[in-house]
Design a protein around this motif. Structure first.
Motif, PDB file in Angstrom:
ATOM      1  N   ASN A 192       0.844  -1.189   0.000  1.00  0.00           N
ATOM      2  CA  ASN A 192       0.000   0.000   0.000  1.00  0.00           C
ATOM      3  C   ASN A 192       0.882   1.242   0.000  1.00  0.00           C
ATOM      4  O   ASN A 192       1.828   1.345   0.785  1.00  0.00           O
ATOM      5  N   ILE A 193       0.561   2.185  -0.896  1.00  0.00           N
ATOM      6  CA  ILE A 193       1.338   3.423  -0.989  1.00  0.00           C
ATOM      7  C   ILE A 193       0.639   4.537  -0.214  1.00  0.00           C
ATOM      8  O   ILE A 193       1.232   5.190   0.623  1.00  0.00           O
ATOM      9  N   VAL A 194      -0.640   4.745  -0.493  1.00  0.00           N
ATOM     10  CA  VAL A 194      -1.392   5.806   0.167  1.00  0.00           C
ATOM     11  C   VAL A 194      -2.879   5.499   0.031  1.00  0.00           C
ATOM     12  O   VAL A 194      -3.302   4.877  -0.945  1.00  0.00           O
ATOM     13  N   THR A 195      -3.658   5.931   1.010  1.00  0.00           N
ATOM     14  CA  THR A 195      -5.112   5.799   0.945  1.00  0.00           C
ATOM     15  C   THR A 195      -5.699   7.171   0.705  1.00  0.00           C
ATOM     16  O   THR A 195      -5.527   8.082   1.505  1.00  0.00           O
ATOM     17  N   ASP A 196      -6.355   7.327  -0.446  1.00  0.00           N
ATOM     18  CA  ASP A 196      -6.981   8.597  -0.790  1.00  0.00           C
ATOM     19  C   ASP A 196      -7.957   8.339  -1.929  1.00  0.00           C
ATOM     20  O   ASP A 196      -7.543   7.932  -3.019  1.00  0.00           O
ATOM     21  N   ALA A 197      -9.217   8.599  -1.700  1.00  0.00           N
ATOM     22  CA  ALA A 197     -10.251   8.329  -2.705  1.00  0.00           C
ATOM     23  C   ALA A 197     -10.087   9.166  -3.965  1.00  0.00           C
ATOM     24  O   ALA A 197     -10.620   8.821  -5.016  1.00  0.00           O
ATOM     25  N   SER A 244      -7.986  14.243  -8.006  1.00  0.00           N
ATOM     26  CA  SER A 244      -9.181  14.831  -8.618  1.00  0.00           C
ATOM     27  C   SER A 244      -9.799  15.940  -7.758  1.00  0.00           C
ATOM     28  O   SER A 244     -10.511  16.785  -8.277  1.00  0.00           O
ATOM     29  N   ALA A 245      -9.488  15.974  -6.475  1.00  0.00           N
ATOM     30  CA  ALA A 245     -10.035  17.024  -5.604  1.00  0.00           C
ATOM     31  C   ALA A 245      -9.299  18.345  -5.805  1.00  0.00           C
ATOM     32  O   ALA A 245      -9.920  19.401  -5.903  1.00  0.00           O
ATOM     33  N   THR A 246      -7.976  18.297  -5.866  1.00  0.00           N
ATOM     34  CA  THR A 246      -7.179  19.522  -5.992  1.00  0.00           C
ATOM     35  C   THR A 246      -6.818  19.845  -7.435  1.00  0.00           C
ATOM     36  O   THR A 246      -6.352  20.945  -7.717  1.00  0.00           O
TER      37      THR A 246
END
Length: 170
Positions: free
Chosen positions: A20-25, A50-52
């Motif tokens: 796992n690298i990072v958790t971010d939807a 996609s948020a920023t």
């Protein structure tokens, strides 16, 4: 292989092992490359947020190793466009403001606000970099400008060759 799980974890998989690298939807892997930092093979993973609407960049010396996010504010606040490239010890990135920025020599993590060169020919939006032999091509949506490593002792190591092509990236 880089992927996103159903639980929004960006992962790296190789040889049957998954890390796992990072958790971010909001993150999706867009570019991956192996570069050499002081002779050490290093994996560079660029993810689109996609948020920023910006990229976040991660690196590791092995797929199943520890992944580190590039957090230097001289890099992260400028809005990376397209794929980053690596030339002769410098990691290079094209930014929304029309500058190619470079890391410190033999580093991914350290960047200086003054280590940059303006892509003077960009017409339209900046798109990204492409390494072609010993040249770096900086693409805009309508124009491409060519650069070479000139070994400049301060600022950017790059110089423009003044070659400009009417080729862009959509």
């Amino acid at each position: 292989v880089f992927s996103v799980t159903t639980t929004d974890v960006v992962t790296a998989s190789t040889g049957g092992a998954t890390t796992n690298i990072v958790t971010d939807a909001n993150l999706r892997p867009v570019y991956a490359d192996i570069i050499y930092v002081s002779g050490t093979p290093t994996i560079l993973l660029q993810c689109y947020d996609s948020a920023t609407k910006l990229q976040r960049v991660f690196s590791a010396t092995s797929f199943n190793g520890t992944w580190t996010e590039l957090t230097d504010t001289d890099f992260t606040t400028q809005g990376v466009r397209g794929k980053m490239e690596h030339v002769d010890g410098w990691t290079l990135s094209l930014h929304a403001d029309g500058y190619i920025r470079n890391s410190n020599i033999n580093s991914i993590a350290n960047w200086s606000a003054t280590d940059k060169i303006l892509v003077s020919s960009i017409v339209g939006e900046t798109r990204g970099l492409v390494k072609h032999g010993q040249q770096i091509l900086a693409f805009g949506s309508l124009i491409c400008e060519f650069f070479v490593n000139a070994g400049n002792p301060v600022g950017s190591p790059l110089n423009s060759t003044k070659r400009i092509e009417k080729i862009g990236l959509v």
